[in-house]
Design a protein around this motif. Structure first.
Motif, PDB file in Angstrom:
ATOM      1  N   UNK A  53      36.029  44.113  44.911  1.00  0.00           N
ATOM      2  CA  UNK A  53      36.082  43.550  46.261  1.00  0.00           C
ATOM      3  C   UNK A  53      35.632  44.581  47.293  1.00  0.00           C
ATOM      4  N   UNK A  54      36.028  45.833  47.093  1.00  0.00           N
ATOM      5  CA  UNK A  54      35.584  46.886  48.020  1.00  0.00           C
ATOM      6  C   UNK A  54      34.079  47.068  47.935  1.00  0.00           C
ATOM      7  N   UNK A  55      33.546  47.119  46.716  1.00  0.00           N
ATOM      8  CA  UNK A  55      32.104  47.270  46.521  1.00  0.00           C
ATOM      9  C   UNK A  55      31.355  46.114  47.171  1.00  0.00           C
ATOM     10  N   UNK A  56      31.941  44.915  47.113  1.00  0.00           N
ATOM     11  CA  UNK A  56      31.303  43.722  47.670  1.00  0.00           C
ATOM     12  C   UNK A  56      31.492  43.602  49.188  1.00  0.00           C
ATOM     13  N   UNK A  57      32.167  44.590  49.794  1.00  0.00           N
ATOM     14  CA  UNK A  57      32.326  44.604  51.245  1.00  0.00           C
ATOM     15  C   UNK A  57      33.491  43.800  51.759  1.00  0.00           C
ATOM     16  N   UNK A  58      34.487  43.540  50.924  1.00  0.00           N
ATOM     17  CA  UNK A  58      35.665  42.779  51.341  1.00  0.00           C
ATOM     18  C   UNK A  58      36.936  43.591  51.033  1.00  0.00           C
ATOM     19  N   UNK A  59      37.116  44.732  51.717  1.00  0.00           N
ATOM     20  CA  UNK A  59      38.253  45.609  51.411  1.00  0.00           C
ATOM     21  C   UNK A  59      39.611  44.980  51.693  1.00  0.00           C
ATOM     22  N   UNK A  60      39.674  44.003  52.593  1.00  0.00           N
ATOM     23  CA  UNK A  60      40.963  43.372  52.886  1.00  0.00           C
ATOM     24  C   UNK A  60      41.505  42.656  51.652  1.00  0.00           C
ATOM     25  N   UNK A  61      40.628  42.102  50.847  1.00  0.00           N
ATOM     26  CA  UNK A  61      41.066  41.470  49.600  1.00  0.00           C
ATOM     27  C   UNK A  61      41.462  42.535  48.574  1.00  0.00           C
ATOM     28  N   UNK A  62      40.789  43.652  48.634  1.00  0.00           N
ATOM     29  CA  UNK A  62      41.108  44.739  47.703  1.00  0.00           C
ATOM     30  C   UNK A  62      42.518  45.281  47.949  1.00  0.00           C
ATOM     31  N   UNK A  63      42.861  45.545  49.205  1.00  0.00           N
ATOM     32  CA  UNK A  63      44.163  46.168  49.475  1.00  0.00           C
ATOM     33  C   UNK A  63      45.306  45.221  49.122  1.00  0.00           C
ATOM     34  N   UNK A  64      45.075  43.916  49.249  1.00  0.00           N
ATOM     35  CA  UNK A  64      46.119  42.957  48.883  1.00  0.00           C
ATOM     36  C   UNK A  64      46.472  43.101  47.402  1.00  0.00           C
ATOM     37  N   UNK A  65      45.461  43.338  46.574  1.00  0.00           N
ATOM     38  CA  UNK A  65      45.706  43.528  45.140  1.00  0.00           C
ATOM     39  C   UNK A  65      46.333  44.883  44.875  1.00  0.00           C
ATOM     40  N   UNK A  66      45.755  45.945  45.476  1.00  0.00           N
ATOM     41  CA  UNK A  66      46.287  47.288  45.259  1.00  0.00           C
ATOM     42  C   UNK A  66      47.767  47.379  45.641  1.00  0.00           C
ATOM     43  N   UNK A  67      48.114  46.838  46.799  1.00  0.00           N
ATOM     44  CA  UNK A  67      49.497  46.936  47.268  1.00  0.00           C
ATOM     45  C   UNK A  67      50.466  46.214  46.347  1.00  0.00           C
ATOM     46  N   UNK A  68      49.981  45.202  45.656  1.00  0.00           N
ATOM     47  CA  UNK A  68      50.835  44.435  44.741  1.00  0.00           C
ATOM     48  C   UNK A  68      50.941  45.108  43.374  1.00  0.00           C
TER      49      UNK A  68
END
Length: 434
Positions: free
Chosen positions: A334-349
């Motif tokens: 998601x970060x590579x694809x330019x959508x870091x907000x979706x990435x952090x939701x997964x990381x935080x979980x």
């Protein structure tokens, strides 16, 4: 009058030969062509199915004899997954009393016990036959021991990082190479040693990669391919190409190598197949194919394994590829694809729930989460996570986390007036000097 019971003169070897496990294959089943074909392919799911069909042996008895969970036996019998690790193959061979040559193994100890009981009554040279049997038992135990050491070193890597495991892996490779120089061509011993050599070479490649030494990482992957091909170890060959895919700089090359690794995908065990598919998904993310990437991540989830709480790859290569691992890789995509907000939701979980044995991977995940928060313009949160990741990287010697953190140093410098960001930048500068 006291009754004196004459002590038994049965030796341990005789006891071993007399014991019959609940799932011992009857002779008429072992002689069937379809059973022998399943054994030649090491298709244990098919073997279990045929054993129940032709031998009337239940899955529960197979599970008991082979020390496998009953539900795992049923899953394999339905054609889902496979078994390729040496230790598990040995468990099944012993639990079902399958002579070693059917599986490309040296004779098992119980075979030697059975055979030795009839040697004394045979003409010729029983002493020579006994020495040969002892030698075969020694070779079988030697391969088992070297395989066990690999599991210990995998756990060492997961707990302490590449620096702690690399010396042990290189020592084992040196020992195996010395043994290969002594082993005769075409023997079961040589084939077993070659498979182990490929396994250790791939581990060396990974450890050098994680340490940041790309040149040595590529060299050891090539050695793994060579040894796996010579051993005709198709699963190990697939895993070596998986490693090549990870090391490929160009996304298209990475995707192609992952596809090559899946050439015999139906024969690969579930954890390995899951890991290779998620690696291919990462390649699709790198070329900007969001739909293709997440379709493959979803496929990888179908093959993922239960959480590995021990970190020693007892389920074989790809044991790390759990549901959580795949989601962390999806977050990175998601970060590579330019959508870091979706990435952090997964990381935080996911990060707080990672097994403690995967300390090094936790550091890498924290570094990538810090990168995602940097892109979201949350520099303080990013710096806090990055400093924790850097501490783990220093303790374990992993270069991946340091490289990920170095990449976010530039965008964070404009926020260096913030104390926590300033501390992080100073620590990164110091790490770069060292």
């Amino acid at each position: 009058m006291a009754i004196h019971v004459q002590p038994s003169r049965m030796s341990a070897r005789q006891a071993m030969s007399d014991y019959v496990p609940p799932a011992a294959l009857p002779t008429h089943v072992l002689q069937r062509l379809d059973v022998q074909q399943a054994l030649a392919r090491k298709d244990f799911g098919r073997l279990f199915y045929l054993t129940r069909k032709w031998g009337g042996i239940s899955y529960s008895k197979i599970a008991e004899s082979c020390d496998i969970k009953p539900e795992r036996v049923g899953t394999l019998a339905r054609g889902k997954g496979g078994i390729t690790t040496y230790d598990k193959i040995i468990q099944i061979a012993d639990g079902m009393r399958i002579p070693g040559h059917f599986l490309g193994l040296l004779p098992r100890p119980w075979e030697a016990a059975t055979a030795s009981s009839s040697i004394a009554g045979q003409p010729g040279h029983p002493e020579v036959a006994a020495v040969e049997l002892a030698g075969q038992m020694y070779e079988s135990e030697l391969l088992r021991h070297l395989g066990q050491q690999w599991h210990h070193l995998v756990k060492t890597d997961n707990l302490l990082g590449p620096r702690a495991a690399l010396r042990g892996v290189c020592d084992q490779i040196r020992i195996i190479e010395e043994l290969l120089n002594l082993a005769s061509f075409g023997t079961a011993l040589r084939k077993g040693l070659l498979s182990l050599a490929a396994r250790y070479a791939e581990s060396a490649s990974w450890l050098y990669e994680d340490s940041g030494d790309v040149v040595k990482a590529h060299a050891w992957t090539d050695r793994a391919v060579q040894w796996a091909y010579e051993a005709d170890d198709q699963a190990m060959l697939a895993w070596a190409f998986f490693r090549k895919s990870q090391q490929a700089e160009e996304p298209g090359n990475s995707i192609a190598l992952a596809e090559t690794a899946q050439r015999n995908r139906d024969a690969l065990p579930r954890p390995m197949r899951s890991a290779i598919v998620q690696q291919q998904a990462a390649g699709f993310a790198r070329i900007g194919d969001e739909q293709g990437a997440h379709r493959l991540f979803d496929q990888a989830l179908e093959w993922a394994v239960d959480p590995d709480l021990y970190g020693d790859a007892r389920n074989g290569h790809g044991s790390f590829c759990t549901l959580s691992y795949i989601e962390l890789e999806r977050a990175r995509a998601w970060t590579v694809l330019g959508l870091p907000q979706r990435a952090v939701a997964i990381y935080d979980h996911v990060i707080p729930r990672m097994p403690v044995v995967y300390q090094r991977d936790r550091g890498v995940a924290l570094a990538r989460c810090a990168a995602a928060y940097t892109f979201l313009e949350e520099p303080e949160h990013a710096a806090v996570l990055a400093r924790e990741a850097l501490a783990i990287a220093h303790a374990t010697g992993t270069g991946r986390a340091v490289n990920d953190l170095a990449a976010i140093a530039a965008p964070l410098r404009r926020h260096q007036a913030l104390p926590v960001v300033k501390r992080l930048l100073n620590e990164l500068d110091a790490a770069g000097e060292n």
